[in-house]
Design a protein around this motif. Structure first.
Motif, PDB file in Angstrom:
ATOM      1  N   HIS A  73       0.878  -1.184   0.000  1.00 50.80           N
ATOM      2  CA  HIS A  73       0.000   0.000   0.000  1.00 50.80           C
ATOM      3  C   HIS A  73       0.910   1.227   0.000  1.00 50.80           C
ATOM      4  CE1 HIS A  73      -3.700  -2.231   1.552  1.00 50.80           C
ATOM      5  NE2 HIS A  73      -2.736  -3.099   1.793  1.00 50.80           N
ATOM      6  N   GLN A  76       0.411   3.806   2.693  1.00 50.97           N
ATOM      7  CA  GLN A  76       0.718   3.414   4.081  1.00 50.97           C
ATOM      8  C   GLN A  76       2.215   3.476   4.371  1.00 50.97           C
ATOM      9  OE1 GLN A  76      -1.179  -0.369   4.927  1.00 50.97           O
ATOM     10  NE2 GLN A  76      -3.161   0.330   4.161  1.00 50.97           N
ATOM     11  N   ARG A 198     -11.416  -2.945  -1.272  1.00 50.63           N
ATOM     12  CA  ARG A 198     -10.472  -3.042  -0.134  1.00 50.63           C
ATOM     13  C   ARG A 198     -10.539  -4.435   0.502  1.00 50.63           C
ATOM     14  NH1 ARG A 198      -8.204   1.292   2.687  1.00 50.63           N
ATOM     15  NH2 ARG A 198      -6.557   0.136   3.659  1.00 50.63           N
ATOM     16  N   GLU A 229      -7.449 -12.839   6.508  1.00 44.12           N
ATOM     17  CA  GLU A 229      -6.201 -12.413   7.146  1.00 44.12           C
ATOM     18  C   GLU A 229      -6.261 -12.663   8.655  1.00 44.12           C
ATOM     19  OE1 GLU A 229      -5.553  -8.284   6.445  1.00 44.12           O
ATOM     20  OE2 GLU A 229      -3.650  -8.191   7.532  1.00 44.12           O
ATOM     21  N   ASP A 316       3.322  -5.994   1.943  1.00 47.43           N
ATOM     22  CA  ASP A 316       2.139  -5.430   2.595  1.00 47.43           C
ATOM     23  C   ASP A 316       2.468  -4.261   3.521  1.00 47.43           C
ATOM     24  OD1 ASP A 316      -0.596  -5.125   3.089  1.00 47.43           O
ATOM     25  OD2 ASP A 316      -0.500  -6.381   4.878  1.00 47.43           O
TER      26      ASP A 316
HETATM   27  N1  GUN Z   1      -7.688  -5.433   5.094  1.00 53.25           N
HETATM   28  C1  GUN Z   1      -8.391  -4.381   4.647  1.00 53.25           C
HETATM   29  N2  GUN Z   1      -7.595  -3.318   4.457  1.00 53.25           N
HETATM   30  C2  GUN Z   1      -6.362  -3.701   4.803  1.00 53.25           C
HETATM   31  C3  GUN Z   1      -5.097  -3.039   4.829  1.00 53.25           C
HETATM   32  O1  GUN Z   1      -4.949  -1.873   4.488  1.00 53.25           O
HETATM   33  N3  GUN Z   1      -4.040  -3.777   5.246  1.00 53.25           N
HETATM   34  C4  GUN Z   1      -4.154  -5.070   5.620  1.00 53.25           C
HETATM   35  N4  GUN Z   1      -3.070  -5.733   6.016  1.00 53.25           N
HETATM   36  N5  GUN Z   1      -5.327  -5.712   5.612  1.00 53.25           N
HETATM   37  C5  GUN Z   1      -6.414  -5.043   5.211  1.00 53.25           C
END
Ligand code: GUN
Ligand code: ZN
Length: 426
Positions: A73, A76, A198, A229, A316
């Motif tokens: 990202h 970020q 997203r 995740e 990431d």
């Molecule tokens: N899941 C939704 N948005 C994000 C993000 O910006 N980073 C991560 N690691 N997981 C996400």
């Protein structure tokens, strides 16, 4: 035409590393004038074929394919190292407030420029990147990537619910903006567009359906999102989409699983999910530093292989803690070793390196284009110094095999190893 004499690393079609201790890399235009690898191999064998070609002597250094980061990202960049009690509080307290600043095109441009300089300093020459929900954040990234001649993919984030003011977009306009950005950028120079919901919890079914329709209409555009995740996230997705078989199934239901669809994380999947990934050609972006930092869990390499699903490595950032492919490969090794939630295994250095170069390129549908140094590949490569630190010099001087050399670089390497990143031959 130009040639480089150095140790040379590349990969064969069976994912095996090929190494020339005294190698030659010859770069020149293809039939269309595009700078590509013309030859790669043993110096003594090849040099006679290139009389008069200037050879830069880089003996003592290692030339390798530029690294490919499958999921990062750029907005970020300033979120790295933000502590939180897991993914969802991290998004709410740090990530969304930071991303809201990308409504300002000047801010987006400044961060994008820093981000690309940082990628190149670390030897990453291609990335699939999230922008933010603001279309100007996409323009900023593409403009900066184009100025550097990079092969680069990004897209406007779609998030029309469960998102605060400042990052939440509007359903219909978000899809209009996405299609306009595809038409403006996809296929321009080396740039590609990715349709970017997203993750399922922050999109309405209507927005996901629209994304799927665009994915069907523009078949060579990428798709990127996140899946499975974190356990709280998986529970939330199940509440929001009670009819779906699983979290991954939500994306399948909306036409978002196909080749060139890249899903970050893929940790809490079941066997049917992995089979669906393999069947549809969707792939995982394995993000080990992020998964360790946020405490999300451990990607199961063996289960992914058994299912036949594709994957590659990713930083990431900003959930991830480093832009360095060396740090990512080391974290992937540690995640593979973890043997309490899944069977532990030892990925070889060749496998780790492949997953961050040729393997990542294959997963992106860019095999033979980037991530390798076989003839015809675009001429993106890195020059690495195996003596970059005293400890590395000591360790690599004792290496008795290619595995030992590569493992020393993976475990001890960082940006100090990267002497030069070469993009399209220059
Ligand atoms: N899941 C939704 N948005 C994000 C993000 O910006 N980073 C991560 N690691 N997981 C996400
Ligand atoms: Zn991510």
């Amino acid at each position: 035409m130009k040639a480089y004499r150095a140790a040379l690393l590349r990969f064969d079609d069976d994912q095996r590393p090929v190494y020339d201790a005294d190698g030659l890399l010859v770069v020149g235009p293809d039939a269309n004038g595009k700078p590509v690898v013309r030859a790669a191999g043993d110096h003594a064998t090849l040099i006679g074929n290139y009389p008069g070609v200037s050879v830069e002597d880089l003996r003592g250094q290692l030339i390798a394919p530029g690294f490919v980061d499958m999921h990062v990202h750029y907005p970020q960049t300033d979120v790295i190292g933000a502590p939180a009690a897991g993914l969802l509080p991290w998004l709410e307290n740090y990530t969304f407030p930071h991303e809201s600043r990308f409504a300002d095109p000047a801010h987006a441009r400044e961060v994008a420029a820093f981000f690309f300089d940082e990628l190149l300093r670390h030897g990453v020459t291609t990335a699939l990147t999230f922008a933010t929900s603001h279309p100007a954040s996409v323009d900023a990234a593409f403009e900066e990537a184009r100025a550097r001649g990079l092969r680069f993919i990004t897209g406007k984030v779609l998030q029309d619910r469960h998102s605060p003011d400042g990052v939440r977009d509007e359903t219909e306009q978000s899809l209009i903006d996405t299609e306009a950005l595809i038409q403006r950028w996809h296929g321009v120079d080396r740039l590609g567009y990715a349709i970017t919901p997203r993750f399922a919890p922050t999109s309405t079914p209507v927005q996901l359906r629209g994304a799927g329709e665009l994915a069907a209409k523009y078949g060579d555009v990428w798709i990127q999102s996140h899946v499975a995740e974190n356990r709280d996230e998986v529970r939330w997705a199940a509440e929001l989409f009670p009819d779906a078989r699983s979290y991954l199934g939500v994306y399948g239901d909306f036409g978002l699983l196909r080749e060139r669809a890249v899903y970050a994380h893929c940790i809490h999947l079941d066997a049917a999910d992995r089979a669906q990934m393999a069947r549809t050609g969707a792939v995982a972006a394995v993000s080990p530093t992020s998964n360790l930092f946020l405490g999300s869990g451990f990607f199961d390499f063996a289960a992914a292989d058994a299912a036949g699903m594709g994957y590659g490595l990713a930083s990431d950032v900003g959930g991830g803690t480093s832009f360095s492919p060396f740090h990512t490969m080391l974290a992937a090794y540690c995640v593979g070793r973890e043997g309490h939630t899944k069977p532990g295994l030892s990925l070889t250095p060749g496998q780790l390196w492949w997953q961050h170069t040729a393997g990542a390129a294959r997963a992106l549908g860019l095999e033979g284009v980037v991530g390798n140094l076989q003839p015809g590949c675009e001429a993106d490569f890195v020059v690495l110094n195996p003596q970059a630190t005293p400890l590395l010099a000591r360790k690599t001087s004792q290496a008795n095999s290619l595995d030992e050399l590569l493992f020393a670089l993976i475990v001890l390497g960082d940006d100090r190893v990267v002497v030069r990143s070469v993009i399209a031959g220059s």
